[in-house]
Design an enzyme around this catalytic site. Sequence first.
Site, PDB file in Angstrom:
ATOM      1  N   ASN A 154       0.801  -1.227   0.000  1.00 39.50           N
ATOM      2  CA  ASN A 154       0.000   0.000   0.000  1.00 39.50           C
ATOM      3  C   ASN A 154       0.836   1.281   0.000  1.00 39.50           C
ATOM      4  O   ASN A 154       0.566   2.205  -0.766  1.00 39.50           O
ATOM      5  CB  ASN A 154      -0.996  -0.011   1.162  1.00 39.50           C
ATOM      6  CG  ASN A 154      -0.338  -0.177   2.508  1.00 39.50           C
ATOM      7  OD1 ASN A 154       0.663  -0.879   2.656  1.00 39.50           O
ATOM      8  ND2 ASN A 154      -0.898   0.456   3.520  1.00 39.50           N
ATOM      9  N   GLY A 231       2.115  -5.552   7.732  1.00 39.73           N
ATOM     10  CA  GLY A 231       1.082  -6.246   6.976  1.00 39.73           C
ATOM     11  C   GLY A 231      -0.072  -6.652   7.857  1.00 39.73           C
ATOM     12  O   GLY A 231      -0.336  -6.027   8.891  1.00 39.73           O
ATOM     13  N   VAL A 235      -0.940 -12.683   9.357  1.00 37.76           N
ATOM     14  CA  VAL A 235       0.427 -13.039   8.960  1.00 37.76           C
ATOM     15  C   VAL A 235       1.417 -12.588  10.031  1.00 37.76           C
ATOM     16  O   VAL A 235       2.371 -13.301  10.352  1.00 37.76           O
ATOM     17  CB  VAL A 235       0.777 -12.420   7.591  1.00 37.76           C
ATOM     18  CG1 VAL A 235       2.233 -12.698   7.221  1.00 37.76           C
ATOM     19  CG2 VAL A 235      -0.150 -12.975   6.511  1.00 37.76           C
ATOM     20  N   GLU A 253       4.222  -4.252  12.583  1.00 41.08           N
ATOM     21  CA  GLU A 253       3.248  -3.167  12.429  1.00 41.08           C
ATOM     22  C   GLU A 253       2.112  -3.740  11.606  1.00 41.08           C
ATOM     23  O   GLU A 253       2.249  -3.989  10.413  1.00 41.08           O
ATOM     24  CB  GLU A 253       3.905  -1.964  11.741  1.00 41.08           C
ATOM     25  CG  GLU A 253       3.109  -0.682  11.939  1.00 41.08           C
ATOM     26  CD  GLU A 253       2.101  -0.446  10.828  1.00 41.08           C
ATOM     27  OE1 GLU A 253       0.905  -0.742  11.057  1.00 41.08           O
ATOM     28  OE2 GLU A 253       2.484   0.028   9.763  1.00 41.08           O
ATOM     29  N   CYS A 287      -3.250   1.326   6.842  1.00 42.21           N
ATOM     30  CA  CYS A 287      -3.522   0.692   8.130  1.00 42.21           C
ATOM     31  C   CYS A 287      -4.104   1.687   9.135  1.00 42.21           C
ATOM     32  O   CYS A 287      -4.823   1.289  10.059  1.00 42.21           O
ATOM     33  CB  CYS A 287      -2.254   0.068   8.687  1.00 42.21           C
ATOM     34  SG  CYS A 287      -0.863   1.226   8.824  1.00 42.21           S
TER      35      CYS A 287
END
Length: 485
Positions: A154, A231, A235, A253, A287
């Site tokens: 992103n 991400g 995950v 993060e 995010c």
Amino acid sequence: MGSYNQWNKQFIAGTWREGRSDSVYEDRNPYSNEVIAKIKMATLEDIDEAYRSAEQSQMAWEEVNAFKKSEVMEKAASIMESRREEIVDLLIRETGSSFVKANVELDFCISITKEAASFPKRMGEEMVPSLVPGKENRVYRRPIGVVGIISPFNFPMYLSIRSVAPALAAGNGVVLKPDEQTAISGGLFIAKIFEEAGLPKGLLNVTVASIDEIGDGFVDHPIPRLISFTGSNKVGKHIGERCGRNMKKAALELGGNNALIVLEDADLEKSVDSAAFGSYFHNGQICMAINRIIVHQSICDKFIDKLSEKVKKITAGNPQNHENMIGPLINKEAVKRILGQIEKAKNEGAQIVLEGKIEGNVMYPYILKSDTNDVSTAKNEVFGPVTTIIPFNTEEEAIQIANDTQYGLSGAIHAGSVEKGVEIAKRIKTGMIHVNDQSVNDEPLIAFGGEKESGLGRIGGKWSLDEFTTFQWISIQNEPRDYPF
């Protein structure tokens, strides 16, 4: 100054070469579907070579004069600025960034690299008093060694560089694995920048690889002592578990389900402006984006009307048209996933206030309203141009709704009284929160990171220096010591 190229190559051990995999990834423009590059992927053998190169080069790099290390960082920042037009164009074509977002991302990259340039001169020692007569205690700040970095699609360039630059500046070697969808801006272009800046060969490696092929090999490799991952929380939790098993650090993060609280005495116009930007900047693929807007019941209808009016004016389409503020989502699967979440929220009782339209991978903004926090678009991180408005009656209720999530990354509060806003902010369980602003904020000197399932650790300023270094206690017994035997 010519343009960079060789986007079909990996950067391993100071050499541009193809990966050893039989698979070839087609890096495509998410708006036009044009193939930008075909990249032969890296294998576990390539990753092993990259880590060994980083380890070998790191030992010499650690001993390089601090001023020389700083010069490399400053040169890298200068190269980014001199190549602004080229980088911005790449971010638009490869990631679907708007012209505004691409420039903002590049500014972030330059700022964090300039901040990292101060790190080599802050790698000193501290003298600490001792309980033992005649003992001298020294605590040295040391590089961790080798850092493995996994970055997302992103904000690919920034979310790579914010770990790459501090890690290198602190004296570490680095192996970077960018998302293959943004392999150039998230990795290969960065390698070119630092190569031109004079970074020693082999110290920074970029491997473009598929998880289907390498599995956990990037994380489990014995050489890296820290894995820095940005991400999804699913995950991220898996990576954290793998790091724990292998006794290495994890800097994670992860996602967010960020709330904007609009109190009864808030400035309506300013809160609407914040809501629109925080919800739809870069199509909500951030995010820190506002996922939920929690608005006092007495002003909720007015707020919805004004937000809808403003959002209808946001231009969307081809990001190469600099007037468009919203470009494509990263791929068609993202469009399908988000539409599914919206449909589920409708079935759970949410009302669609503003219905966007779909043109290829471009999704126009959606606004939903729900009486509860329990609909799909409020419970889950949407990661798209969708926001859900939830009314509240009391401040306690607003706080409860904001905290009713497994995430805790960012947030915002609009209040007529700044001090009331701050007091409520203190009660929101989140790593970052902003009063009379929106939730999408990042600065090179600030501790960036989340609570709960939004991650572990902090990035930015002195916190990055702490993240990418370790400490060694060396004591010196200057006088004979009395032992009991």
